[in-house]
Design a protein around this motif. Structure first.
Motif, PDB file in Angstrom:
ATOM      1  N   GLY A 231       3.771   0.863   0.548  1.00 58.70           N
ATOM      2  CA  GLY A 231       3.452  -0.557   0.598  1.00 58.70           C
ATOM      3  C   GLY A 231       4.263  -1.342  -0.396  1.00 58.70           C
ATOM      4  O   GLY A 231       5.078  -0.793  -1.142  1.00 58.70           O
ATOM      5  N   MET A 232       4.006  -2.640  -0.434  1.00 61.92           N
ATOM      6  CA  MET A 232       4.725  -3.528  -1.332  1.00 61.92           C
ATOM      7  C   MET A 232       3.958  -4.830  -1.444  1.00 61.92           C
ATOM      8  O   MET A 232       3.034  -5.091  -0.652  1.00 61.92           O
ATOM      9  N   THR A 233       4.318  -5.639  -2.414  1.00 59.79           N
ATOM     10  CA  THR A 233       3.665  -6.935  -2.593  1.00 59.79           C
ATOM     11  C   THR A 233       3.785  -7.779  -1.337  1.00 59.79           C
ATOM     12  O   THR A 233       2.836  -8.464  -0.935  1.00 59.79           O
ATOM     13  N   GLU A 234       4.942  -7.733  -0.694  1.00 58.07           N
ATOM     14  CA  GLU A 234       5.196  -8.577   0.474  1.00 58.07           C
ATOM     15  C   GLU A 234       4.294  -8.242   1.655  1.00 58.07           C
ATOM     16  O   GLU A 234       4.103  -9.077   2.545  1.00 58.07           O
TER      17      GLU A 234
ATOM     18  N   LEU B 175       1.083  -7.064   1.179  1.00 58.94           N
ATOM     19  CA  LEU B 175      -0.271  -6.998   0.615  1.00 58.94           C
ATOM     20  C   LEU B 175      -0.718  -5.565   0.373  1.00 58.94           C
ATOM     21  O   LEU B 175      -1.880  -5.219   0.519  1.00 58.94           O
ATOM     22  N   GLY B 176       0.219  -4.723  -0.012  1.00 61.96           N
ATOM     23  CA  GLY B 176      -0.102  -3.322  -0.226  1.00 61.96           C
ATOM     24  C   GLY B 176       0.365  -2.482   0.942  1.00 61.96           C
ATOM     25  O   GLY B 176       1.464  -2.692   1.468  1.00 61.96           O
ATOM     26  N   PRO B 177      -0.441  -1.517   1.394  1.00 54.95           N
ATOM     27  CA  PRO B 177       0.027  -0.533   2.371  1.00 54.95           C
ATOM     28  C   PRO B 177       0.471  -1.150   3.695  1.00 54.95           C
ATOM     29  O   PRO B 177      -0.225  -1.983   4.266  1.00 54.95           O
ATOM     30  N   HIS B 178       1.635  -0.715   4.167  1.00 50.91           N
ATOM     31  CA  HIS B 178       2.020  -0.992   5.558  1.00 50.91           C
ATOM     32  C   HIS B 178       2.065   0.305   6.367  1.00 50.91           C
ATOM     33  O   HIS B 178       2.247   0.280   7.573  1.00 50.91           O
ATOM     34  N   SER B 179       1.916   1.446   5.668  1.00 51.85           N
ATOM     35  CA  SER B 179       1.729   2.725   6.364  1.00 51.85           C
ATOM     36  C   SER B 179       0.655   3.504   5.620  1.00 51.85           C
ATOM     37  O   SER B 179       0.539   3.404   4.395  1.00 51.85           O
ATOM     38  N   LEU B 180      -0.141   4.278   6.349  1.00 50.95           N
ATOM     39  CA  LEU B 180      -1.181   5.087   5.702  1.00 50.95           C
ATOM     40  C   LEU B 180      -1.850   6.013   6.694  1.00 50.95           C
ATOM     41  O   LEU B 180      -1.752   5.833   7.913  1.00 50.95           O
ATOM     42  N   GLU B 181      -2.510   7.030   6.144  1.00 57.41           N
ATOM     43  CA  GLU B 181      -3.437   7.890   6.864  1.00 57.41           C
ATOM     44  C   GLU B 181      -4.768   7.802   6.118  1.00 57.41           C
ATOM     45  O   GLU B 181      -4.896   7.040   5.158  1.00 57.41           O
ATOM     46  N   VAL B 182      -5.743   8.560   6.539  1.00 52.73           N
ATOM     47  CA  VAL B 182      -7.040   8.535   5.862  1.00 52.73           C
ATOM     48  C   VAL B 182      -6.854   8.999   4.420  1.00 52.73           C
ATOM     49  O   VAL B 182      -6.353  10.102   4.163  1.00 52.73           O
TER      50      VAL B 182
END
Length: 545
Positions: free
Chosen positions: A337-340, A342-349
């Motif tokens: 993720g990144m500030t731009e 708002l945090g995660p743009h990829s993730l799993e549980v």
């Protein structure tokens, strides 16, 4: 549960509507704990309501830029919602900023009104303001005019002050009676999901900060949509040292907890022994922080005797019960993720193990967010498995960057070029390979630092590795690394080079390796990120030619 379906709140995502919803759902639950102070959801809403009325009575309105300079705690939370519920734009300010940094951000953001504590951890902010705003000492409260910060008009402190240019928040609250509940409701009703809510200044480890503008809709929706990938629920107690002036503290911690009905525990200052006391006393269920926080806690001499059985989740694997640990960080579900965004743009549980064959994956796209891998030169999409620049677009993406034209920030079609390198596999898993701008060019060949770091960190005697370029008069740049050894282990740089050479092409093997005994020997940013520019300076001073 369909983990890949977008889920948004069923109310209008604005600060005012969000507060109404969480108070109705969790009103008498504790929201914020700091020292002996314990504030419920209802307490925070009521405090923000009165402060919002005081701001309205003193000319703050939709679009006004209001700076917020305070540590994590009830004042910050109430102040943030007082500002945003009436459509003013919150400018969270870094409490660790030196005078030059604070001055630059306040001027760049066009701060018109400032809400501030008078001091924190040895920082005297009122003295600091007089240093950075020449002529402030002779100003009148509410009528400030200084050349260095031409938009600044008012400063309000959460403490009584004898400065003629400052007023106290108590005075601000005393004027709240001039604004009716109906007038406040009208101000809230005028705010829309697309309105700017907050400008977050990034803490880039290799670049100057930039003011990232996010809307009400994105800020409220994103922690709600990603909550399904976390095990935080009503009644949980979450500890975080992450500051609220960055998205990690604001979105990934505070707002997520508010959606869930959880309690957030703050402290004045992180100190391993006192922080362990706090975790025990509050029966904390989740710890959200940076890896060096876990290291400091687990290496404290009292850690083995601590009763931390209440902890069952969070971002620090080492603090979890044995049966909940994944162990190998390459096998543990991670986020990118990144500030731009708002945090995660990829993730799993969060806290789960990655599927077989997905070692090192940063997960799949957050529902409602898209990824694209692009050749940074031709701007053409690349096939799966091929490394290129990561582009993103979706609901959580920023409105823009303060002071920059929209066309200079976004690509055609609303895509944002992140500057990160990586690739997607056939199942949509994203693999991060480093920063595009950090690519090392040695003898005309490109080397991605993160690829080298991962190979070094796979060695059993290595805790962390950070790779950067050092200049060379003939080759242009050399690959160099600073390595943190595991406790009690001595590392011979020549032996380590020989080992990593088995898994790396010869041109990727660091020509220079510096070994340090602890991560604390390296430069770190206040955000908890490694200071890459500082690391590079260290390597250049030692190995540069």
């Amino acid at each position: 549960m369909d983990g890949r379906r977008v889920t948004f709140p069923d109310y209008t995502p604005t600060a005012g509507a969000f507060l109404d919803h969480v108070v109705e759902a969790w009103g008498d639950r504790e929201l914020v704990v700091l020292d002996e102070r314990r504030c419920t959801y209802r307490d925070v809403e009521a405090a923000s309501r009165q402060l919002a009325k005081g701001l309205l009575a003193n000319g703050v309105c939709r679009g006004t830029h209001v700076g917020l300079l305070a540590p994590n705690g009830p004042e910050w939370v109430a102040g943030y919602f007082a500002v945003t519920r009436i459509g003013a734009v919150a400018i969270p300010l870094n409490t660790y900023s030196k005078p030059r940094e604070l001055s630059w951000v306040m001027e760049h953001a066009g701060v018109e009104v400032l809400l501030t504590v008078d001091r924190h951890l040895g920082h005297d902010y009122l003295d600091r303001l007089e240093v950075i705003a020449s002529g402030l000492a002779g100003q009148v409260a509410g009528q400030i005019h200084v050349e260095s910060h031409p938009k600044l008009r008012s400063v309000w402190t959460w403490a009584a002050t004898d400065r003629p240019w400052g007023g106290s928040v108590d005075d601000l609250l005393a004027s709240a009676g001039a604004v009716t509940d109906e007038a406040l409701a009208d101000a809230e009703a005028a705010v829309g999901p697309d309105d700017p809510m907050v400008v977050v200044y990034s803490s880039g480890s290799a670049s100057d900060p930039k003011g990232v503008v996010h809307s009400h809709g994105a800020v409220i929706r994103h922690p709600y949509n990603t909550l399904r990938f976390r095990d935080i629920g009503a009644g949980d107690v979450v500890y975080t040292p992450m500051p609220l002036f960055w998205v990690g503290g604001l979105v990934w911690a505070l707002l997520t907890c508010m959606h869930a009905g959880a309690t957030v525990v703050f402290e004045q200052q992180f100190e391993p022994g006192a922080s362990l006391d706090l975790l025990e006393r509050e029966r904390v269920t989740h710890v959200i922080g940076w890896p060096h926080i876990a290291k400091a806690l687990t290496e404290h001499p009292t850690f083995p005797a601590r009763d931390l059985g209440s902890i069952r989740g969070g971002s620090l694997d080492e603090l979890l019960p044995e049966e909940r640990r994944v162990g190998d960080p390459n096998l543990r579900a991670n986020t990118l993720g990144m500030t731009e965004s708002l945090g995660p743009h990829s993730l799993e549980v969060i806290g789960s193990a990655l599927p077989p064959g997905k070692d090192g994956s940063f997960g799949r796209s957050v529902p409602g967010v898209e990824h694209r891998i692009v050749d940074p030169v031709t701007r053409r999409s690349l096939p799966t498995g091929e490394v290129g620049e990561i582009w993103i677009r979706g609901y959580s993406l920023m409105i823009g960057i303060l002071g920059r034209d929209h066309a200079d920030v976004f690509e055609e079609g609303g895509w944002y070029a992140t500057g990160d390198c990586g690739y997607l596999d056939d199942d949509g898993h994203l693999y991060f390979k480093g920063r595009l701008g950090n690519v090392i060019k040695s003898s005309g060949t490109n080397v991605t630092p993160r690829e080298v770091e991962l190979v070094i960190e796979a060695q059993p005697d290595v805790m962390h590795a950070f790779v950067a370029a050092v200049p060379h008069r003939d080759r242009g740049e050399d690959v160099a690394a600073v390595v943190v050894a595991r406790p009690g282990v001595d590392i011979d740089p020549a032996d380590l080079r020989a080992r990593v050479k088995e898994d790396l092409s010869s041109y990727k093997v660091p020509r220079h390796i510096a070994v340090v005994a602890a991560a604390s020997d390296l430069p770190w940013l206040d955000s908890g990120k490694i200071d890459l520019r500082g690391v590079q300076r260290l390597l250049i001073d030692r190995f540069g030619t």
